[in-house]
Design a protein around this motif. Structure first.
Motif, PDB file in Angstrom:
ATOM      1  N   LEU A 302       0.830  -1.211   0.000  1.00 46.09           N
ATOM      2  CA  LEU A 302       0.000   0.000   0.000  1.00 46.09           C
ATOM      3  C   LEU A 302       0.863   1.259   0.000  1.00 46.09           C
ATOM      4  CD1 LEU A 302      -2.514  -1.873   0.761  1.00 46.09           C
ATOM      5  CD2 LEU A 302      -3.244   0.032   2.188  1.00 46.09           C
ATOM      6  N   ASN A 303       1.898   1.256   0.828  1.00 47.31           N
ATOM      7  CA  ASN A 303       2.772   2.419   0.909  1.00 47.31           C
ATOM      8  C   ASN A 303       3.552   2.633  -0.387  1.00 47.31           C
ATOM      9  OD1 ASN A 303       2.361   3.514   3.560  1.00 47.31           O
ATOM     10  ND2 ASN A 303       3.357   1.719   4.398  1.00 47.31           N
ATOM     11  N   MET A 304       3.988   1.560  -1.002  1.00 45.00           N
ATOM     12  CA  MET A 304       4.703   1.698  -2.277  1.00 45.00           C
ATOM     13  C   MET A 304       3.772   2.223  -3.362  1.00 45.00           C
ATOM     14  SD  MET A 304       7.149  -1.632  -2.550  1.00 45.00           S
ATOM     15  CE  MET A 304       8.338  -2.047  -1.264  1.00 45.00           C
ATOM     16  N   TYR A 305       2.573   1.715  -3.398  1.00 41.76           N
ATOM     17  CA  TYR A 305       1.589   2.130  -4.398  1.00 41.76           C
ATOM     18  C   TYR A 305       1.286   3.620  -4.247  1.00 41.76           C
ATOM     19  CZ  TYR A 305      -2.821   1.902  -7.078  1.00 41.76           C
ATOM     20  OH  TYR A 305      -3.831   2.094  -7.995  1.00 41.76           O
ATOM     21  N   GLY A 306       0.974   4.045  -3.009  1.00 43.59           N
ATOM     22  CA  GLY A 306       0.689   5.451  -2.772  1.00 43.59           C
ATOM     23  C   GLY A 306       1.903   6.328  -2.980  1.00 43.59           C
ATOM     24  N   GLY A 307       3.084   5.833  -2.594  1.00 45.25           N
ATOM     25  CA  GLY A 307       4.306   6.588  -2.808  1.00 45.25           C
ATOM     26  C   GLY A 307       4.594   6.807  -4.277  1.00 45.25           C
ATOM     27  N   SER A 308       4.333   5.783  -5.086  1.00 41.06           N
ATOM     28  CA  SER A 308       4.520   5.904  -6.533  1.00 41.06           C
ATOM     29  C   SER A 308       3.608   6.974  -7.112  1.00 41.06           C
ATOM     30  CB  SER A 308       4.236   4.554  -7.200  1.00 41.06           C
ATOM     31  OG  SER A 308       4.130   4.685  -8.604  1.00 41.06           O
ATOM     32  N   LEU A 309       2.339   6.962  -6.723  1.00 40.35           N
ATOM     33  CA  LEU A 309       1.391   7.961  -7.224  1.00 40.35           C
ATOM     34  C   LEU A 309       1.811   9.375  -6.810  1.00 40.35           C
ATOM     35  CD1 LEU A 309      -2.005   6.164  -6.471  1.00 40.35           C
ATOM     36  CD2 LEU A 309      -0.873   6.388  -8.680  1.00 40.35           C
ATOM     37  N   THR A 310       2.301   9.514  -5.591  1.00 44.89           N
ATOM     38  CA  THR A 310       2.724  10.826  -5.104  1.00 44.89           C
ATOM     39  C   THR A 310       3.964  11.303  -5.847  1.00 44.89           C
ATOM     40  OG1 THR A 310       1.810  10.347  -2.921  1.00 44.89           O
ATOM     41  CG2 THR A 310       3.435  12.109  -3.053  1.00 44.89           C
ATOM     42  N   LEU A 311       4.900  10.401  -6.101  1.00 44.38           N
ATOM     43  CA  LEU A 311       6.112  10.784  -6.827  1.00 44.38           C
ATOM     44  C   LEU A 311       5.789  11.179  -8.264  1.00 44.38           C
ATOM     45  CD1 LEU A 311       9.151  11.108  -6.787  1.00 44.38           C
ATOM     46  CD2 LEU A 311       9.387   8.652  -7.275  1.00 44.38           C
ATOM     47  N   ILE A 312       4.886  10.453  -8.910  1.00 41.16           N
ATOM     48  CA  ILE A 312       4.472  10.816 -10.275  1.00 41.16           C
ATOM     49  C   ILE A 312       3.806  12.189 -10.269  1.00 41.16           C
ATOM     50  CG2 ILE A 312       2.951  10.211 -12.198  1.00 41.16           C
ATOM     51  CD1 ILE A 312       3.336   7.264 -11.395  1.00 41.16           C
ATOM     52  N   SER A 313       2.969  12.447  -9.269  1.00 42.96           N
ATOM     53  CA  SER A 313       2.315  13.755  -9.162  1.00 42.96           C
ATOM     54  C   SER A 313       3.349  14.867  -9.053  1.00 42.96           C
ATOM     55  CB  SER A 313       1.394  13.787  -7.931  1.00 42.96           C
ATOM     56  OG  SER A 313       0.374  12.818  -8.023  1.00 42.96           O
ATOM     57  N   ALA A 314       4.385  14.639  -8.243  1.00 39.84           N
ATOM     58  CA  ALA A 314       5.422  15.650  -8.046  1.00 39.84           C
ATOM     59  C   ALA A 314       6.196  15.904  -9.342  1.00 39.84           C
ATOM     60  CB  ALA A 314       6.372  15.207  -6.939  1.00 39.84           C
ATOM     61  N   ILE A 315       6.564  14.831 -10.042  1.00 42.28           N
ATOM     62  CA  ILE A 315       7.294  14.986 -11.304  1.00 42.28           C
ATOM     63  C   ILE A 315       6.444  15.737 -12.317  1.00 42.28           C
ATOM     64  CG2 ILE A 315       8.318  13.735 -13.261  1.00 42.28           C
ATOM     65  CD1 ILE A 315       8.942  11.456 -11.244  1.00 42.28           C
ATOM     66  N   ASP A 316       5.151  15.438 -12.323  1.00 39.59           N
ATOM     67  CA  ASP A 316       4.237  16.066 -13.277  1.00 39.59           C
ATOM     68  C   ASP A 316       4.130  17.572 -13.060  1.00 39.59           C
ATOM     69  OD1 ASP A 316       2.098  15.547 -15.398  1.00 39.59           O
ATOM     70  OD2 ASP A 316       0.928  16.599 -13.885  1.00 39.59           O
ATOM     71  N   SER A 317       4.458  18.046 -11.863  1.00 42.88           N
ATOM     72  CA  SER A 317       4.409  19.479 -11.594  1.00 42.88           C
ATOM     73  C   SER A 317       5.535  20.231 -12.301  1.00 42.88           C
ATOM     74  CB  SER A 317       4.495  19.742 -10.084  1.00 42.88           C
ATOM     75  OG  SER A 317       3.353  19.236  -9.435  1.00 42.88           O
ATOM     76  N   PHE A 318       6.611  19.520 -12.633  1.00 45.46           N
ATOM     77  CA  PHE A 318       7.740  20.138 -13.329  1.00 45.46           C
ATOM     78  C   PHE A 318       7.701  19.859 -14.835  1.00 45.46           C
ATOM     79  CE2 PHE A 318       9.327  19.410  -9.001  1.00 45.46           C
ATOM     80  CZ  PHE A 318       9.724  20.691  -8.673  1.00 45.46           C
ATOM     81  N   ARG A 319       7.272  18.648 -15.162  1.00 45.54           N
ATOM     82  CA  ARG A 319       7.234  18.240 -16.567  1.00 45.54           C
ATOM     83  C   ARG A 319       6.070  17.286 -16.760  1.00 45.54           C
ATOM     84  NH1 ARG A 319      12.032  14.916 -19.786  1.00 45.54           N
ATOM     85  NH2 ARG A 319      10.953  14.771 -21.798  1.00 45.54           N
ATOM     86  N   ARG A 320       5.222  17.587 -17.722  1.00 47.05           N
ATOM     87  CA  ARG A 320       4.045  16.758 -17.938  1.00 47.05           C
ATOM     88  C   ARG A 320       4.426  15.305 -18.158  1.00 47.05           C
ATOM     89  NH1 ARG A 320      -0.721  19.200 -19.326  1.00 47.05           N
ATOM     90  NH2 ARG A 320      -1.528  17.116 -18.900  1.00 47.05           N
ATOM     91  N   VAL A 321       3.768  14.407 -17.425  1.00 45.84           N
ATOM     92  CA  VAL A 321       4.086  12.985 -17.469  1.00 45.84           C
ATOM     93  C   VAL A 321       2.917  12.228 -18.064  1.00 45.84           C
ATOM     94  CG1 VAL A 321       4.591  10.935 -16.089  1.00 45.84           C
ATOM     95  CG2 VAL A 321       5.586  13.138 -15.462  1.00 45.84           C
ATOM     96  N   ARG A 322       3.196  11.394 -19.064  1.00 48.96           N
ATOM     97  CA  ARG A 322       2.169  10.472 -19.552  1.00 48.96           C
ATOM     98  C   ARG A 322       2.170   9.271 -18.618  1.00 48.96           C
ATOM     99  NH1 ARG A 322       1.584   6.105 -23.424  1.00 48.96           N
ATOM    100  NH2 ARG A 322      -0.528   6.141 -24.281  1.00 48.96           N
ATOM    101  N   PRO A 323       1.083   9.066 -17.869  1.00 44.67           N
ATOM    102  CA  PRO A 323       1.078   8.036 -16.821  1.00 44.67           C
ATOM    103  C   PRO A 323       1.007   6.624 -17.396  1.00 44.67           C
ATOM    104  CG  PRO A 323      -1.070   9.079 -16.986  1.00 44.67           C
ATOM    105  CD  PRO A 323      -0.186   9.816 -17.933  1.00 44.67           C
ATOM    106  N   THR A 324       2.160   6.058 -17.713  1.00 41.44           N
ATOM    107  CA  THR A 324       2.240   4.731 -18.312  1.00 41.44           C
ATOM    108  C   THR A 324       2.684   3.699 -17.282  1.00 41.44           C
ATOM    109  OG1 THR A 324       4.551   5.043 -18.945  1.00 41.44           O
ATOM    110  CG2 THR A 324       2.871   5.755 -20.529  1.00 41.44           C
ATOM    111  N   LEU A 325       2.619   2.428 -17.680  1.00 43.66           N
ATOM    112  CA  LEU A 325       3.084   1.361 -16.812  1.00 43.66           C
ATOM    113  C   LEU A 325       4.573   1.510 -16.525  1.00 43.66           C
ATOM    114  CD1 LEU A 325       2.540  -1.294 -15.333  1.00 43.66           C
ATOM    115  CD2 LEU A 325       2.957  -2.501 -17.497  1.00 43.66           C
ATOM    116  N   GLY A 326       5.335   1.941 -17.520  1.00 47.17           N
ATOM    117  CA  GLY A 326       6.767   2.147 -17.324  1.00 47.17           C
ATOM    118  C   GLY A 326       7.067   3.189 -16.268  1.00 47.17           C
ATOM    119  N   VAL A 327       6.300   4.274 -16.265  1.00 47.31           N
ATOM    120  CA  VAL A 327       6.481   5.320 -15.255  1.00 47.31           C
ATOM    121  C   VAL A 327       6.148   4.772 -13.871  1.00 47.31           C
ATOM    122  CG1 VAL A 327       5.600   7.535 -14.423  1.00 47.31           C
ATOM    123  CG2 VAL A 327       6.082   7.219 -16.857  1.00 47.31           C
TER     124      VAL A 327
END
Length: 483
Positions: A302-327
């Motif tokens: 659960l923590n890894m899953y939520g941490g991943s979503l939070t990290l993607i959100s943070a990266i997306d604030s600097f550079r638009r991220v296409r939310p793929t399985l690889g990301v």
């Protein structure tokens, strides 16, 4: 739309921070019950029930503080859960309307530290449990638990729900027997159940820690309800989340208090569970620990899953991220690596200091939950232009000054009431003999200030924009999905 529809997609989850379109919504509402029950019903929660006993309180007032703190703290996290089906978004990305496209980085940083930090404790506890029963070394098992948690988190939402349901049914059997054994076989010091032995400081300390612990789940909850269809209603989503989490939390915290009251100064989580289990019958302690390790693996995922979503959100604030399985895979690997390094490098002193640090991190989410709930239920009343959340220059702006100011002021007024072991005790907490009531200061201050500062928001115009963009939002969600 039926709430029992089969998943549209199978296998590895492909979505992350992006909106979940209506025709991909699936699952049953009651699944939230066992998910949040089992998320709380794991032995890391035991430690939350030790505060009153270790500070000189007696057993009965510790139990009452646990129940009261859980009932109040869970109230807030369950209201966050109800946001998921209505918005189709994970929890932390929902901070942008309050804090802004870039401003939300403030709370995302704290959330990410909390995810990684809790996994340091979870994996060490699991490693100790497995080393006690199977042997092989704590560090080896820490690595194994981390890898298994990573795989579960990568497969994603549906397998996490299924695993938590299975573990809930097994928990009821294993910990049901264990709890009866604790109640029947253990003996407690004189005065443990004396209602006349009330002490305000340990009671308030226990109450505040329990309520804060339950609120700390607020950063997770929409992550695990966002695939449900919106017709499940806010009320029913709240109920299933509330009662699942509250029952799991109360059960394990009460067990922690009972074990601490029995073991006294010699209490140590893994050895005490093992010894208490063996009082039921020889070898049962090992069974309890083995099952406990499975529970810790699930919450690690659960923590890894939520941490991943939070990290993607943070990266997306600097550079638009296409939310793929690889990301998702890359961010999961980073999150797992951080917690693994922390767990392998941990010493007893490190764990003591880090526990204090995590308490500070929990403080950081009290004003956030206040601002987020006030915005959703009072200011905007659930009406958001979801497509605008993903636009750097959208209607919510890059910096949400109302949310940031309300957050900072709410946090600032809490500081005199902080009580963090030997690290810091504020003047107000000192006046209360170390009792921490900062929760009850930060929540109302942040909420009321945010409500006052947002009186000029044109909710009707935002709703009009949301309605105009609704069809395009659904279409874009399908276009962005991986084949």
């Amino acid at each position: 739309m039926s709430t029992s529809a089969e998943p549209r997609l199978s296998g590895l989850e492909v979505r992350s921070i992006d909106y979940v379109p209506l025709d991909e919504r699936h699952g049953k509402l009651w699944h939230l019950g066992p998910l949040w029950f089992m998320s709380n019903a794991q032995i890391a929660t035991l430690a939350v029930g030790l505060i009153s006993i270790t500070e000189g309180g007696n057993l009965v007032w510790s139990l009452l503080a646990i129940v009261a703190g859980t009932l109040i703290g869970t109230f807030f996290m369950a209201f966050h859960s109800a946001q998921g089906p209505q918005l189709g978004l994970p929890q932390m990305i929902q901070s942008r309307p309050q804090f802004g496209y870039v401003g939300a980085l403030l709370v995302w940083l704290f959330a990410y530290v909390q995810y990684a930090g809790f996994n340091v404790f979870n994996t060490i506890l699991a490693g100790q449990a497995l080393n006690t029963t199977i042997h092989g070394g704590v560090k080896l098992w820490v690595a194994v638990v981390t890898v298994i948690g990573l795989v579960v988190a990568l497969v994603g939402y549906d397998v996490i729900h299924k695993a938590e349901r299975f573990l809930t049914y097994t928990f009821l059997v294993v910990f049901g027997i264990f709890t009866v054994g604790v109640l029947v076989t253990l003996h407690y010091p004189a005065g443990s159940f004396d209602l006349g032995a009330f002490k305000a400081t340990p009671f308030l300390a226990q109450f505040g820690v329990v309520a804060g612990y339950q609120i700390s789940w607020a950063i997770y909850v929409s992550d695990y309800s966002r695939y449900l269809p919106p017709d499940v209603t806010v009320r029913k989503t709240f109920y299933w989340t509330y009662f699942g989490s509250a029952l799991g939390g109360i059960w394990l915290m009460v067990l922690g208090t009972l074990l601490a009251g029995w073991a006294g100064d010699s209490f140590d989580t893994i050895p005490s569970i093992n010894a208490a289990g063996d009082k039921v019958f020889n070898g049962f302690g090992a069974i309890v620990l083995l099952f406990s390790a499975l529970g810790l693996i699930s919450v690690t995922a659960l923590n890894m899953y939520g941490g991943s979503l939070t990290l993607i959100s943070a990266i997306d604030s600097f550079r638009r991220v296409r939310p793929t399985l690889g990301v998702r895979l890359v961010t999961l690997l980073v999150t797992a690596a951080l917690s693994l390094i922390g767990a392998l490098a941990a010493t007893s002193n490190f764990l003591t200091n880090f526990n204090n640090f995590l308490l500070l991190v929990l403080y950081l989410f009290i004003p956030w939950t206040s601002v987020n709930l006030m915005d959703y239920y009072v200011v905007r009343r659930g009406h958001y232009a979801i497509a605008e959340i993903f636009k750097p220059n959208g209607i919510y702006g890059r910096w949400g000054w109302q949310g940031i100011v309300s957050y900072l002021v709410g946090f600032a007024v809490m500081i005199p009431f902080f009580s963090v072991g030997t690290l810091y005790v504020g003047p107000a907490a000192e006046a209360l003999d170390g009792a921490d009531i900062s929760l009850f200061v930060g929540l109302p201050v942040s909420a009321l200030l945010y409500w006052w500062l947002t009186r000029s928001i044109d909710v009707a115009e935002e709703t009009r924009i949301a309605e105009a963009e609704a069809a395009a939002l659904e279409q874009a969600a399908h276009e962005h999905r991986e084949p």
